[in-house]
Scaffold this motif. Structure first.
Motif, PDB file in Angstrom:
ATOM      1  N   VAL A   1       0.850  -1.200   0.000  1.00 56.71           N
ATOM      2  CA  VAL A   1       0.000   0.000   0.000  1.00 56.71           C
ATOM      3  C   VAL A   1       0.885   1.250   0.000  1.00 56.71           C
TER       4      VAL A   1
ATOM      5  N   TRP B   1       0.927   3.890  -3.087  1.00 54.57           N
ATOM      6  CA  TRP B   1       0.096   5.049  -2.738  1.00 54.57           C
ATOM      7  C   TRP B   1       0.387   6.194  -3.715  1.00 54.57           C
TER       8      TRP B   1
ATOM      9  N   ALA C   1      -5.176   4.345  -6.490  1.00 52.48           N
ATOM     10  CA  ALA C   1      -6.341   3.705  -5.855  1.00 52.48           C
ATOM     11  C   ALA C   1      -6.625   2.313  -6.404  1.00 52.48           C
ATOM     12  N   ARG C   2      -6.361   2.083  -7.698  1.00 52.74           N
ATOM     13  CA  ARG C   2      -6.711   0.776  -8.266  1.00 52.74           C
ATOM     14  C   ARG C   2      -5.869  -0.364  -7.697  1.00 52.74           C
TER      15      ARG C   2
ATOM     16  N   TRP D   1      -6.689  -0.018  -3.009  1.00 53.82           N
ATOM     17  CA  TRP D   1      -7.951  -0.549  -2.447  1.00 53.82           C
ATOM     18  C   TRP D   1      -8.009  -2.082  -2.401  1.00 53.82           C
TER      19      TRP D   1
ATOM     20  N   ILE E   1      -5.865  -3.012   0.514  1.00 52.64           N
ATOM     21  CA  ILE E   1      -6.499  -2.700   1.811  1.00 52.64           C
ATOM     22  C   ILE E   1      -7.576  -3.751   2.131  1.00 52.64           C
ATOM     23  N   ALA E   2      -8.344  -4.142   1.116  1.00 60.25           N
ATOM     24  CA  ALA E   2      -9.391  -5.168   1.328  1.00 60.25           C
ATOM     25  C   ALA E   2      -8.766  -6.473   1.824  1.00 60.25           C
TER      26      ALA E   2
END
Lengths: 225, 171
Positions: free
Chosen positions: A65, A69, A72-73, A76, A79-80
């Motif tokens: 991450v 950073w 977003a693609r 996320w 993060i999930a």
């Protein structure tokens, strides 16, 4: 045939048992020293290996991450996965904590309730892993391809392909939930059986009211008399 | 090391003195000899694990019953789901000499009756047959004395009805 008549026969049987049964002291000593240690080691190994593996995943995903950073693609999906890994780690530790806290020197109704709740928790944990893996494989694929090969799955396969896979994952998730409710879960233990036994336990604990016949039978005999 | 030895000796002696509890619980919860052996071993393991915390004010038999029945109910529920029938090696933890010859018909009938009960009522029946009073039974089971009395009364009634039905059937 009355229970109290049989109780006398049982007492006779009890007296004879002293002579007719033999306890193998050598095997007993081996049993409680070897098996008790083995069970603790097994539990410790599950906790250690499971926790280490999940911690490695959590830390690696955190690093992923940070590296990607603010894309977003990639962020996320990672993060999930990280949230799922943290939840799995917490659930694993909770299970082992619950197992270690069980003290068999407690009243039967209380301990059986705890054991059954633990079984249900374990079944749900395995179910959750099985059904969410169908949904999580797409973010896993996106993250793994980027992390190990530097590949962008969105460009390679297109957004439509990703959306189709997520939709397929959702369908498998729904099917998995339905199947797990209908049939025995992977843990080899029926969730319905566990909840059914919890109901039986609750009924067993409930103070039942006496019928007239029961009252007269109780007056006729009481072991304390 | 010496303290562990002493603890082990004391544990072995106490279990030896109460081996009948082990036998009766295993015999009531398992039909298969292999399962019985497995259950006996699981009970011994749990007894040993809890022995360090054994409170001397409590009767050893009550304490042993509590642990043995808890393990047996849990084992019974697990095994009846799996229907596992593992036969252990030649050496047995608990050996009964002339098992069938030593059991009069009434005792065999009793074991058969206990076998038909659900795991919780099995525990209740065993405690009752072993002469525990309602207070002791309530402490082991974790239910009120009134509840114990009601359940015993129901067990008696069930047994009576079964006997009557059997008699009517043979006539």
């Amino acid at each position: 045939m009355e229970l109290d008549e049989l109780k006398e026969k049982w007492a006779e049987h009890d007296k004879k048992l002293d002579q007719s049964i033999r306890l193998n002291r050598q095997l007993m000593r081996e049993t409680y020293t070897r098996r008790a240690k083995a069970a603790l080691w097994r539990l410790a190994a599950i906790l250690a290996l499971g926790s280490i593996a999940l911690l490695v995943v959590i830390v690696s995903l955190g690093a992923f991450v940070a590296k990607n950073w603010p894309a977003a693609r990639f962020v996320w999906p990672a993060i999930a996965l990280d949230v799922a890994a943290i939840a799995a780690l917490a659930a694993l530790n909770a299970q082992i904590g619950m197992a270690l806290k069980i003290d068999y020197n407690q009243p039967i109704a209380a301990i059986q309730k705890r054991l059954e709740s633990l079984r249900m928790f374990r079944v749900r944990y395995i179910q959750a892993i099985l059904v969410t893996s169908a949904l999580l494989w797409t973010p896993m694929f996106i993250v793994a391809m980027k992390a190990f090969f530097g590949a962008d799955v969105y460009r390679l396969f297109g957004t439509a392909w990703i959306v189709a896979n997520v939709a397929f994952g959702c369908a498998v998730l729904a099917l998995g939930i339905w199947l797990s409710r209908k049939y025995r879960p992977g843990a080899g233990y029926n969730l319905d059986a566990a909840s059914g036994f919890l109901v039986t336990l609750a009924e067993f604990e409930q103070d039942a009211s006496y019928s007239a016949q029961e009252r007269s039978s109780m007056r006729a005999y009481s072991p304390e008399e | 090391m010496a303290a562990t030895e002493t603890l082990q000796e004391r544990f072995q002696t106490l279990v030896e003195e109460h081996k009948k509890i082990l036998y009766k619980v295993c015999y009531s919860y398992c039909k298969n000899p292999g399962d019985r052996e497995d259950l006996a071993q699981e009970i011994i393991v749990q007894l040993w694990r809890s022995f360090a915390a054994f409170d001397e004010r409590v009767r050893f038999s009550t304490w042993m019953y509590r642990i043995a029945l808890n393990v047996a109910i849990s084992f019974y529920r697990r095994e009846s789901v799996r229907s596992r029938h593992v036969v252990s090696g030649d050496e047995r933890l608990l050996e009964a000499v002339d098992e069938s010859q030593n059991q009069p018909e009434e005792v065999q009938v009793l074991y058969q009756w206990i076998e038909r009960l659900d795991p919780l009522n099995k525990a209740l029946a065993l405690l009752y047959l072993d002469g525990n009073n309602y207070q002791e039974m309530a402490a082991v089971l974790g239910i009120s004395e009134t509840n114990v009395a009601t359940k015993i009364s129901r067990l008696k009634q069930t047994l009576r009805q079964e006997a009557e039905a059997k008699q009517n059937g043979t006539r």
